[in-house]
Write an enzyme that holds these catalytic residues in place. Sequence first.
Site, PDB file in Angstrom:
ATOM      1  N   ARG A 201      -6.641 -19.280   6.293  1.00 39.29           N
ATOM      2  CA  ARG A 201      -7.108 -17.942   6.740  1.00 39.29           C
ATOM      3  C   ARG A 201      -7.864 -17.895   7.862  1.00 39.29           C
ATOM      4  O   ARG A 201      -7.408 -17.805   9.210  1.00 39.29           O
ATOM      5  CB  ARG A 201      -7.601 -17.307   5.447  1.00 39.29           C
ATOM      6  CG  ARG A 201      -7.825 -15.681   5.739  1.00 39.29           C
ATOM      7  CD  ARG A 201      -8.738 -15.351   6.746  1.00 39.29           C
ATOM      8  NE  ARG A 201     -10.022 -15.545   6.124  1.00 39.29           N
ATOM      9  CZ  ARG A 201     -11.083 -15.368   7.109  1.00 39.29           C
ATOM     10  NH1 ARG A 201     -11.079 -14.678   8.098  1.00 39.29           N
ATOM     11  NH2 ARG A 201     -12.491 -15.545   6.454  1.00 39.29           N
ATOM     12  N   ASP A 202      -9.189 -18.449   7.810  1.00 40.18           N
ATOM     13  CA  ASP A 202     -10.191 -18.493   8.872  1.00 40.18           C
ATOM     14  C   ASP A 202      -9.889 -19.300   9.986  1.00 40.18           C
ATOM     15  O   ASP A 202     -10.066 -19.168  11.118  1.00 40.18           O
ATOM     16  CB  ASP A 202     -11.478 -18.666   8.439  1.00 40.18           C
ATOM     17  CG  ASP A 202     -12.643 -18.365   9.218  1.00 40.18           C
ATOM     18  OD1 ASP A 202     -12.690 -17.569  10.035  1.00 40.18           O
ATOM     19  OD2 ASP A 202     -13.630 -19.023   9.288  1.00 40.18           O
TER      20      ASP A 202
ATOM     21  N   HIS B 130     -21.197 -22.042   5.422  1.00 37.90           N
ATOM     22  CA  HIS B 130     -20.081 -21.864   6.217  1.00 37.90           C
ATOM     23  C   HIS B 130     -20.285 -22.168   7.723  1.00 37.90           C
ATOM     24  O   HIS B 130     -21.084 -21.540   8.436  1.00 37.90           O
ATOM     25  CB  HIS B 130     -19.267 -20.645   6.081  1.00 37.90           C
ATOM     26  CG  HIS B 130     -18.203 -20.384   6.818  1.00 37.90           C
ATOM     27  ND1 HIS B 130     -17.106 -20.040   6.234  1.00 37.90           N
ATOM     28  CD2 HIS B 130     -17.792 -20.506   8.154  1.00 37.90           C
ATOM     29  CE1 HIS B 130     -15.929 -19.842   7.075  1.00 37.90           C
ATOM     30  NE2 HIS B 130     -16.591 -19.897   8.349  1.00 37.90           N
TER      31      HIS B 130
ATOM     32  N   HIS C 275     -19.580 -23.678  11.612  1.00 39.26           N
ATOM     33  CA  HIS C 275     -19.020 -24.068  12.560  1.00 39.26           C
ATOM     34  C   HIS C 275     -19.564 -25.023  13.483  1.00 39.26           C
ATOM     35  O   HIS C 275     -20.984 -25.240  13.490  1.00 39.26           O
ATOM     36  CB  HIS C 275     -18.752 -22.765  13.672  1.00 39.26           C
ATOM     37  CG  HIS C 275     -17.644 -21.825  13.277  1.00 39.26           C
ATOM     38  ND1 HIS C 275     -17.049 -21.189  13.899  1.00 39.26           N
ATOM     39  CD2 HIS C 275     -17.508 -21.369  11.806  1.00 39.26           C
ATOM     40  CE1 HIS C 275     -16.071 -20.477  13.303  1.00 39.26           C
ATOM     41  NE2 HIS C 275     -16.534 -20.484  12.026  1.00 39.26           N
TER      42      HIS C 275
ATOM     43  N   CYS D 192     -13.715 -21.182  18.133  1.00 36.78           N
ATOM     44  CA  CYS D 192     -14.979 -20.342  18.153  1.00 36.78           C
ATOM     45  C   CYS D 192     -14.795 -19.196  19.298  1.00 36.78           C
ATOM     46  O   CYS D 192     -14.876 -19.636  20.501  1.00 36.78           O
ATOM     47  CB  CYS D 192     -16.350 -20.913  18.225  1.00 36.78           C
ATOM     48  SG  CYS D 192     -17.809 -20.164  18.139  1.00 36.78           S
TER      49      CYS D 192
ATOM     50  N   ASN E 192     -14.506 -24.105  13.024  1.00 37.11           N
ATOM     51  CA  ASN E 192     -14.867 -24.669  11.467  1.00 37.11           C
ATOM     52  C   ASN E 192     -15.119 -26.011  11.532  1.00 37.11           C
ATOM     53  O   ASN E 192     -14.444 -26.849  12.071  1.00 37.11           O
ATOM     54  CB  ASN E 192     -13.782 -24.115  10.562  1.00 37.11           C
ATOM     55  CG  ASN E 192     -13.867 -22.599  10.434  1.00 37.11           C
ATOM     56  OD1 ASN E 192     -14.724 -21.721   9.947  1.00 37.11           O
ATOM     57  ND2 ASN E 192     -12.621 -22.136  10.845  1.00 37.11           N
TER      58      ASN E 192
END
Length: 302
Positions: free
Chosen positions: A15-16, A207, A209, A240, A249
């Site tokens: 997803r992300d 979470h 990055h 990003c 990520n």
Amino acid sequence: MRLPKQVKIVEVGPRDGLQNEKTLISADDKLALIEQLANAGVNYIESGSFVSPKWVPQMATSSEVFEKLNRINNVTYAALTPNMKGFEAAMAVNASEVAIFGAASESFSQKNINCSIDESLARFEPIMLAAKKANINVRGYVSCVVGCPYEGHIEPEKVADVAEKLFNMGCYEISLGDTIGVGTAASVKTMIDTVSQRIPIEKLAVHFHDTYGQALTNIYTALQSGIMVVDSAIAGLGGCPYAKGASGNVATEDVLYLLNGLGIKTGINIEKLLEAGWFISDKLDKKPVSKVSNAYRAQILK
């Protein structure tokens, strides 16, 4: 050192990660990726997002993905649902649970969804009521927990305010996201210490990055603070959007290598995980961002 004995990895790649990739991936390839991740021992997979295909074309096949999933017992197949329409769509295809999101930056909230932080949270109240009625768990995300592309530094108290509101609304877990990857060990520790004064540490996740290459360092700092849930994306999927050319990520392979080295259990098989990363990277026609993945592959090709 105060480190957990076991850590849950929340895999956000399908997803992300994929939503920021320009190369469109078919539903069948997404399904193959999700199945490989589950077979590797990943027991939480964010499998899609019910947003407008106009804004996020990569997620247009989310309903098809959920409908065709070959589900494995004890694996959570989650969906991001930004509004009630998205929640209803997720329920129609039996998503295991859903996620909602807020931001710790007023500027970020205004520029991205055209409303204040409080207004954005108010929009989730119908979802929370419906989820409670349907006995569906809701996970909460907070963006920009240490820095914002518009405001710069974000005060930890602001993060704690938004996280507490999401928690009080009924989110069982709050994932603290360093959206632009500017966090350092010091800023992350201060932020987690502040938020955990209001929310139990076992209800928090991180979470990160990897824009400035600090994600693993920040995860290690979070583990020392008592965090036991870490979000990551297979092969380091996703760019990003606020730092041109920067990685997004943190890669699941790199996180797993760190955790294995610390003797922390995850239940994930690294060889099978690497295969999943190579599979999706080949579909995207790009090298994995993961240093661990590239190092393993180099050894195989010797």
